[in-house]
Scaffold this motif. Structure first.
Motif, PDB file in Angstrom:
ATOM      1  N   THR A  15       0.815  -1.229   0.000  1.00  0.00           N
ATOM      2  CA  THR A  15       0.000   0.000   0.000  1.00  0.00           C
ATOM      3  C   THR A  15       0.834   1.257   0.000  1.00  0.00           C
ATOM      4  OG1 THR A  15      -0.128  -0.037   2.413  1.00  0.00           O
ATOM      5  CG2 THR A  15      -1.861  -1.211   1.198  1.00  0.00           C
ATOM      6  N   GLU A  16       2.145   1.119   0.372  1.00  0.00           N
ATOM      7  CA  GLU A  16       3.053   2.275   0.448  1.00  0.00           C
ATOM      8  C   GLU A  16       2.520   3.325   1.426  1.00  0.00           C
ATOM      9  OE1 GLU A  16       3.879   3.788  -3.373  1.00  0.00           O
ATOM     10  OE2 GLU A  16       4.974   1.994  -4.054  1.00  0.00           O
ATOM     11  N   ASP A  17       1.941   2.855   2.518  1.00  0.00           N
ATOM     12  CA  ASP A  17       1.484   3.729   3.598  1.00  0.00           C
ATOM     13  C   ASP A  17       2.421   3.521   4.779  1.00  0.00           C
ATOM     14  OD1 ASP A  17       0.248   5.305   5.415  1.00  0.00           O
ATOM     15  OD2 ASP A  17      -1.695   4.283   5.326  1.00  0.00           O
ATOM     16  N   ALA A  18       3.149   4.609   5.167  1.00  0.00           N
ATOM     17  CA  ALA A  18       4.164   4.465   6.200  1.00  0.00           C
ATOM     18  C   ALA A  18       3.547   4.055   7.530  1.00  0.00           C
ATOM     19  CB  ALA A  18       4.946   5.761   6.350  1.00  0.00           C
ATOM     20  N   GLN A  19       2.426   4.672   7.931  1.00  0.00           N
ATOM     21  CA  GLN A  19       1.806   4.335   9.219  1.00  0.00           C
ATOM     22  C   GLN A  19       1.329   2.892   9.223  1.00  0.00           C
ATOM     23  OE1 GLN A  19      -1.248   7.182  10.014  1.00  0.00           O
ATOM     24  NE2 GLN A  19       0.178   8.921  10.299  1.00  0.00           N
ATOM     25  N   ALA A  20       0.732   2.455   8.119  1.00  0.00           N
ATOM     26  CA  ALA A  20       0.270   1.063   8.054  1.00  0.00           C
ATOM     27  C   ALA A  20       1.459   0.099   8.105  1.00  0.00           C
ATOM     28  CB  ALA A  20      -0.530   0.839   6.785  1.00  0.00           C
ATOM     29  N   ILE A  21       2.558   0.469   7.452  1.00  0.00           N
ATOM     30  CA  ILE A  21       3.744  -0.404   7.473  1.00  0.00           C
ATOM     31  C   ILE A  21       4.304  -0.500   8.878  1.00  0.00           C
ATOM     32  CG2 ILE A  21       6.112  -0.621   6.634  1.00  0.00           C
ATOM     33  CD1 ILE A  21       5.197   0.624   4.010  1.00  0.00           C
ATOM     34  N   ARG A  22       4.399   0.638   9.582  1.00  0.00           N
ATOM     35  CA  ARG A  22       4.944   0.600  10.943  1.00  0.00           C
ATOM     36  C   ARG A  22       4.022  -0.195  11.870  1.00  0.00           C
ATOM     37  NH1 ARG A  22       6.102   6.082   9.540  1.00  0.00           N
ATOM     38  NH2 ARG A  22       8.377   6.393   9.305  1.00  0.00           N
ATOM     39  N   ALA A  23       2.734  -0.022  11.698  1.00  0.00           N
ATOM     40  CA  ALA A  23       1.801  -0.782  12.543  1.00  0.00           C
ATOM     41  C   ALA A  23       1.928  -2.275  12.276  1.00  0.00           C
ATOM     42  CB  ALA A  23       0.369  -0.307  12.287  1.00  0.00           C
ATOM     43  N   ALA A  24       2.067  -2.651  11.004  1.00  0.00           N
ATOM     44  CA  ALA A  24       2.237  -4.071  10.676  1.00  0.00           C
ATOM     45  C   ALA A  24       3.565  -4.600  11.191  1.00  0.00           C
ATOM     46  CB  ALA A  24       2.148  -4.257   9.154  1.00  0.00           C
ATOM     47  N   MET A  25       4.599  -3.776  11.185  1.00  0.00           N
ATOM     48  CA  MET A  25       5.882  -4.214  11.738  1.00  0.00           C
ATOM     49  C   MET A  25       5.789  -4.429  13.238  1.00  0.00           C
ATOM     50  SD  MET A  25       8.641  -1.904   9.590  1.00  0.00           S
ATOM     51  CE  MET A  25      10.035  -2.690  10.402  1.00  0.00           C
ATOM     52  N   ALA A  85      12.849  -1.411   3.395  1.00  0.00           N
ATOM     53  CA  ALA A  85      13.194  -0.766   2.126  1.00  0.00           C
ATOM     54  C   ALA A  85      12.080   0.183   1.679  1.00  0.00           C
ATOM     55  CB  ALA A  85      13.456  -1.831   1.045  1.00  0.00           C
ATOM     56  N   ALA A  86      10.818  -0.222   1.879  1.00  0.00           N
ATOM     57  CA  ALA A  86       9.712   0.648   1.509  1.00  0.00           C
ATOM     58  C   ALA A  86       9.682   1.910   2.368  1.00  0.00           C
ATOM     59  CB  ALA A  86       8.391  -0.114   1.630  1.00  0.00           C
ATOM     60  N   LEU A  87       9.976   1.771   3.675  1.00  0.00           N
ATOM     61  CA  LEU A  87      10.005   2.950   4.549  1.00  0.00           C
ATOM     62  C   LEU A  87      11.105   3.913   4.138  1.00  0.00           C
ATOM     63  CD1 LEU A  87       9.314   1.385   8.062  1.00  0.00           C
ATOM     64  CD2 LEU A  87       7.779   2.812   6.700  1.00  0.00           C
ATOM     65  N   ARG A  88      12.262   3.357   3.804  1.00  0.00           N
ATOM     66  CA  ARG A  88      13.348   4.230   3.360  1.00  0.00           C
ATOM     67  C   ARG A  88      12.970   4.952   2.067  1.00  0.00           C
ATOM     68  NH1 ARG A  88      16.536  -0.219   5.118  1.00  0.00           N
ATOM     69  NH2 ARG A  88      16.616  -1.013   2.972  1.00  0.00           N
ATOM     70  N   LYS A  89      12.323   4.241   1.190  1.00  0.00           N
ATOM     71  CA  LYS A  89      11.905   4.857  -0.060  1.00  0.00           C
ATOM     72  C   LYS A  89      10.870   5.944   0.182  1.00  0.00           C
ATOM     73  CE  LYS A  89       9.738   3.687  -4.470  1.00  0.00           C
ATOM     74  NZ  LYS A  89       9.146   2.606  -5.301  1.00  0.00           N
ATOM     75  N   LEU A  90       9.898   5.655   1.070  1.00  0.00           N
ATOM     76  CA  LEU A  90       8.867   6.663   1.350  1.00  0.00           C
ATOM     77  C   LEU A  90       9.460   7.869   2.048  1.00  0.00           C
ATOM     78  CD1 LEU A  90       5.972   4.301   2.519  1.00  0.00           C
ATOM     79  CD2 LEU A  90       6.138   5.546   0.359  1.00  0.00           C
ATOM     80  N   ALA A  91      10.436   7.614   2.974  1.00  0.00           N
ATOM     81  CA  ALA A  91      11.066   8.735   3.667  1.00  0.00           C
ATOM     82  C   ALA A  91      11.817   9.615   2.685  1.00  0.00           C
ATOM     83  CB  ALA A  91      12.009   8.205   4.749  1.00  0.00           C
ATOM     84  N   ALA A  92      12.522   8.971   1.752  1.00  0.00           N
ATOM     85  CA  ALA A  92      13.244   9.769   0.771  1.00  0.00           C
ATOM     86  C   ALA A  92      12.293  10.550  -0.120  1.00  0.00           C
ATOM     87  CB  ALA A  92      14.133   8.840  -0.086  1.00  0.00           C
ATOM     88  N   GLN A  93      11.197   9.914  -0.515  1.00  0.00           N
ATOM     89  CA  GLN A  93      10.219  10.631  -1.337  1.00  0.00           C
ATOM     90  C   GLN A  93       9.595  11.794  -0.578  1.00  0.00           C
ATOM     91  OE1 GLN A  93       7.453   7.683  -2.606  1.00  0.00           O
ATOM     92  NE2 GLN A  93       8.848   6.730  -4.098  1.00  0.00           N
ATOM     93  N   ALA A  94       9.246  11.527   0.688  1.00  0.00           N
ATOM     94  CA  ALA A  94       8.631  12.598   1.488  1.00  0.00           C
ATOM     95  C   ALA A  94       9.591  13.748   1.687  1.00  0.00           C
ATOM     96  CB  ALA A  94       8.173  12.039   2.837  1.00  0.00           C
ATOM     97  N   HIS A  95      10.846  13.417   1.955  1.00  0.00           N
ATOM     98  CA  HIS A  95      11.828  14.475   2.159  1.00  0.00           C
ATOM     99  C   HIS A  95      12.002  15.299   0.885  1.00  0.00           C
ATOM    100  CE1 HIS A  95      15.189  16.446   4.074  1.00  0.00           C
ATOM    101  NE2 HIS A  95      15.969  16.148   3.048  1.00  0.00           N
ATOM    102  N   GLY A  96      12.070  14.611  -0.259  1.00  0.00           N
ATOM    103  CA  GLY A  96      12.210  15.352  -1.505  1.00  0.00           C
ATOM    104  C   GLY A  96      10.999  16.213  -1.805  1.00  0.00           C
ATOM    105  N   GLU A  97       9.779  15.727  -1.509  1.00  0.00           N
ATOM    106  CA  GLU A  97       8.576  16.525  -1.753  1.00  0.00           C
ATOM    107  C   GLU A  97       8.527  17.739  -0.843  1.00  0.00           C
ATOM    108  OE1 GLU A  97       5.401  13.862  -1.230  1.00  0.00           O
ATOM    109  OE2 GLU A  97       5.771  12.696  -3.069  1.00  0.00           O
ATOM    110  N   VAL A  98       8.988  17.525   0.401  1.00  0.00           N
ATOM    111  CA  VAL A  98       8.987  18.662   1.343  1.00  0.00           C
ATOM    112  C   VAL A  98       9.923  19.746   0.857  1.00  0.00           C
ATOM    113  CG1 VAL A  98       9.660  19.344   3.665  1.00  0.00           C
ATOM    114  CG2 VAL A  98       8.228  17.338   3.337  1.00  0.00           C
TER     115      VAL A  98
END
Length: 904
Positions: free
Chosen positions: A597-607, A772-785
């Motif tokens: 789903t590429e949802d960071a909160q959902a990924i952390r909750a599942a982890m 790996a997905a969290l790192r990718k999302l963090a990088a994308q979020a940082h770049g968008e910010v």
């Protein structure tokens, strides 16, 4: 006036040979002495006198004695030639006197005599040579006549056979002429056998002539008998018919036999299929083509066979061959019979070509001449071709002389090459003998050496040297090879004994491995020890690669089978999932779904859910009720009025599997703890940094606060306060010094069940993909910010500025407010020092054109002791940059800085 005479001339005046030579010894000069010697030689003195004069004169004047020496050499040469001529004259006379002259010996006499230096142009050799040539020519002509008569007999027999295919009356008319020709041929054949040279022809010719005579006579007798029977059958109807089918049919018609029999016969003859006729014509065409080709090329040896094939086809299938084909066959056979004279001309042409090739061997340039071996093979081929040509035609002695001289001159190169080859062979033989001697010495020197690996290498080096020791002839190699094998066998004796013992020991290890592999319980330590023993044995004594590999496979097979059984049992156990593995699998699949789903909160909750499943907390929560919440501000000792015994007995987390369980129900500020648990100790206040050693250059790390009072603390764990050092009462506790990072075994509670292979791999892959997905999302979020931030700066729009939460933990509400205020005012001009301070704070590189300004700013900062460092004022510096106007180059530098600062 008298001319003075030298003392030497005075001494020579009284020489006894001076009068004999006409004053050659008393002449004053060397030229006069040589002239008097030549005058004396013109009088033809005897050989003894010339020898005596040369012996005396050569000691006094070699120049004057030179004509005398030439005369003596000529006499010596003539004498030697006379001896050689007498020898070869005797050989030639012996050949001529023998009743049977061998052609090969007669032709070889002239060649060998010329090679030996015999004077063939002088008598008696010239006359003997002419006699031999005449006799050889007479013998060859006689042999040629035999071949011609043989072919004539064949043609005559063919004429008789052809007459048997025509009406018998025509045959009767032609019979007298045929009889005369047969009688003439028989007479001519008898003349050949009565020739004086008949005894000298080759042995194959007399049987050939006799066979032709008998064959022709048999054919003629059969023809006469059939013709007489046909004549008798015509006059007497009761007489038997001849054996010739054509004549018999003709006589049947004359007698008036029933037409039915004739019709039946004609019908049988008409049934000869067209296929058979086509086969006969194809066979005839092949035979006639071969004969015509052989006749055209002049191949005397192959022509008789081709002619015989054509005659057989015509004789066997005469009814199916038409008159045109028959005429073509007669013409080809006639040409084959007259081929003798033409063969001689063709043979001379072939000989001239061979002579040109032989003479061209030495006419080629130096760089294009053939080598020794190639020249030898070429000369051998040329001589073989000459022999083949001699077999097909009469010899030509003039061409043979030219050919032999050219081949002899070219053979000098071969002789030089052979000398070099012999020298190389001697060198190679000596080199190989030296290797054998060296190997024997090595064997004696290493008789007691047990370093088998080095011995194998050195023996292999000996073998390589033997292989590369150069070429030898088969005979020399056959002599040296047994010596080499004996020496090599002696050198390998010790190694072979050690290898046999090593093989026995390895077989014993194989038996041990077999017993160990068959045991129900596999001991890993015993397997390792056994393998180490095998490796030690393999390193000590090397074996042949194939044998060693075979033994190794036999050794590892039982152990591999045992491990395979163990692995299969483990896999079988892993396939049978327990409840714990099933929960982990379900959590892993849920994590994979959340990752998709590429949802960071959902990924952390599942982890977190997967971590709880791994620790078995879900099962613990289901089995144990949650305790009542206790306010965090109230110490646990208030419930019973007691205090903990020692600081080291503090307990900050619950026991058992519920240590990491999430809290359900209590409000903020409330934690669960047992009544006996003391309150958590307060952390020691952080001491304010007074001074920091080091500098702010890019790439340099700031030093840690290092006051003298801190260094005098209680060891490396002084940061944990008094009593928390290595020897303090808190040693080994949950927050002790060196070992305080992980609690003891009892404080962690019971371990979670061991995962099976399937569950373990599933959760590991799920966690790796989620991280790996969290790192990718963090990088994308940082770049968008950052993109949103720079767009707000470019458009001076405060509404587009990201929130403090989106900017990260390094940016609070106050910092974002300062940045918003910078964007809300009119753009000014930012100071270049601001960007340099930001690059120093982030420790990022500065463009080359601003390096000098950065170094100057660093020097200035060293003098400003009370000013804050760039790392402390980076948020204010960013606000100053945002207050200025937007510039693409400044934006790129600011983006590089913020990528580092916002992630720290």
């Amino acid at each position: 006036m008298n001319t003075p005479v030298s003392p030497k001339s005075n001494l020579a005046t009284n020489h006894p040979l001076d009068e004999l030579t006409g004053g050659a010894f008393s002449a004053p000069t060397s030229g006069e002495r040589a002239a008097r010697v030549r005058d004396w030689l013109a009088k033809e003195p005897s050989h003894e006198e010339m020898s005596e004069v040369f012996k005396e004169l050569s000691q006094r004047d070699r120049g004057a004695a030179k004509p005398l020496k030439e005369k003596l050499d000529e006499h010596k040469r003539l004498k030697a030639q006379e001896a050689i001529a007498a020898d070869w004259a005797a050989k030639a006379q012996g050949l001529l006197d023998h009743p049977r002259l061998n052609l090969a010996d007669a032709m070889a006499w002239q060649r060998d005599a010329a090679r030996a230096g015999a004077p063939l142009s002088r008598e008696p050799l010239s006359s003997l040579k002419a006699s031999l040539v005449e006799r050889v020519k007479a013998i060859e002509d006689l042999q040629h006549r035999v071949q011609v008569e043989r072919e004539s007999a064949v043609l005559m027999a063919q004429r008789i056979e052809v007459m048997s295919t025509k009406p018998w009356r025509d045959a009767q008319k032609s019979a007298p002429a045929l009889g005369e020709d047969v009688a003439a041929w028989q007479l001519q054949a008898s003349t050949l056998s009565d020739d004086p040279q008949w005894a000298s022809v080759e042995p194959k010719f007399p049987p050939m002539l006799e066979g032709s005579r008998s064959q022709l006579q048999v054919v003629w007798d059969a023809f006469e008998a059939a013709l007489a029977q046909a004549v008798a059958a015509e006059s007497d109807p009761q007489a038997p018919l001849p054996a010739v089918p054509v004549w018999a049919d003709e006589l049947r018609v004359a007698r008036g036999e029933p037409a039915a029999a004739l019709a039946q016969k004609s019908e049988r003859d008409g049934k000869a299929s067209q296929e058979h006729r086509a086969q006969v014509m194809a066979e005839f065409e092949r035979a006639i083509v071969v004969l015509e080709r052989e006749v055209a090329e002049g191949h005397g040896k192959a022509t008789p066979k081709a002619a015989a094939d054509v005659r057989n086809v015509v004789k066997t299938h005469s009814r199916l061959i038409g008159p045109e084909q028959e005429a073509r066959a007669h013409a080809a056979l006639k040409e084959a019979g007259d081929l003798g004279d033409w063969q001689r001309w063709r043979a001379d042409q072939l000989r001239e070509e061979l002579v040109a090739k032989a003479e061209g061997l030495l006419q080629a340039p130096e760089g294009q001449r053939l080598g020794g071996r190639k020249m030898q093979e070429t000369l051998r081929n040329l001589r073989d071709q000459w022999k083949t040509t001699d077999q097909g035609g009469l010899p030509n002695h003039a061409l043979w002389k030219r050919f032999d001289e050219a081949c002899t001159a070219a053979h000098k190169l071969v002789e030089t090459w052979l000398v070099q080859v012999r020298q190389q062979a001697d060198e190679h033989k000596a080199q190989r003998m030296a290797i054998i001697d060296e190997l024997k010495a090595w064997t004696q020197a290493h008789a007691d050496n047990t370093d088998w690996k080095s011995q194998v290498r050195e023996l292999h080096a000996f073998s390589e040297r033997w292989r590369g020791a150069g070429h030898l002839s088969e005979k020399a190699f056959a002599e040296l090879q047994p010596l080499w094998k004996t020496a090599m066998s002696a050198a390998h004796s010790g190694l072979e004994t050690a290898q046999k013992q090593s093989v026995e020991r390895r077989r014993a290890l194989i038996e041990e491995a077999t017993v160990m592999g068959a045991a129900p319980q596999l001991r890993i330590d015993a397997v390792k020890a056994l393998q180490q023993r095998w490796q030690a044995e393999a390193h000590a004594v090397p074996l042949d690669r194939k044998q060693e590999q075979k033994l190794w496979e036999a050794f590892r097979q039982p152990i591999d089978e045992a491990f395979s059984r163990k692995s299969s049992e483990r896999e079988r156990a892993a396939t049978e999932l327990n409840e714990h593995d099933q929960r982990v699998l379900v959590a892993s699949k849920a994590l994979d779904a959340a990752t998709a789903t590429e949802d960071a909160q959902a990924i952390r909750a599942a982890m977190d859910a997967l971590d709880s499943a791994l620790r078995g907390q879900a099962e613990a929560r289901a089995a144990t009720p949650a305790p009542a919440p206790v306010p965090a501000a109230v110490p646990a000792a208030a419930s019973d009025g007691t205090q903990p015994d020692a600081p080291g007995e503090l307990q900050s987390e619950p026991q058992g599997d519920t240590a990491d369980a999430p809290v359900e129900g209590p409000a903020e500020g409330v934690v669960t703890a047992s009544p006996e648990a003391p309150p958590a100790p307060k952390p020691a206040p952080v001491k304010k940094v007074v001074a920091v050693r080091g500098d702010d250059r890019p790439g340099m790390k700031k030093a840690e606060p290092a006051g003298r009072d801190d260094r005098r603390g209680s060891g490396r764990d002084a940061r944990n306060g008094p009593g928390a050092g290595r020897g303090g009462p808190g040693r080994g506790g949950a927050e002790s010094g060196r070992w305080g990072d992980r609690p003891d075994r009892e404080s962690r509670g019971p371990m979670a069940p061991r995962l099976g292979d399937t569950a373990f791999r599933a959760q590991r892959n799920a966690v790796e993909h989620a991280e790996a997905a969290l790192r990718k999302l963090a990088a994308q979020a940082h770049g968008e910010v950052l993109t949103q931030l720079f767009k707000a700066w470019e458009e001076r729009d405060v509404e587009q500025l990201p929130t403090a939460q989106a900017l990260g933990s390094r940016v609070n509400a106050a910092t974002r407010g300062a940045w918003s205020q910078s964007l809300s005012v009119a753009p000014g001009k930012a100071s270049p020092e601001t960007l340099l301070r930001l690059e120093m704070a982030a420790e990022t590189p500065t463009p080359a054109e601003f390096l000098s300004e950065r170094r100057m700013l660093q020097l200035q900062l060293l003098t400003r002791r009370n000013d804050p460092a760039p790392a402390e004022t980076w948020s204010q510096d960013v606000a100053k940059v945002l207050a200025g106007g937007y510039d693409a180059a400044v934006a790129r530098r600011l983006q590089t800085v913020l990528k580092v600062l916002l992630k720290r």
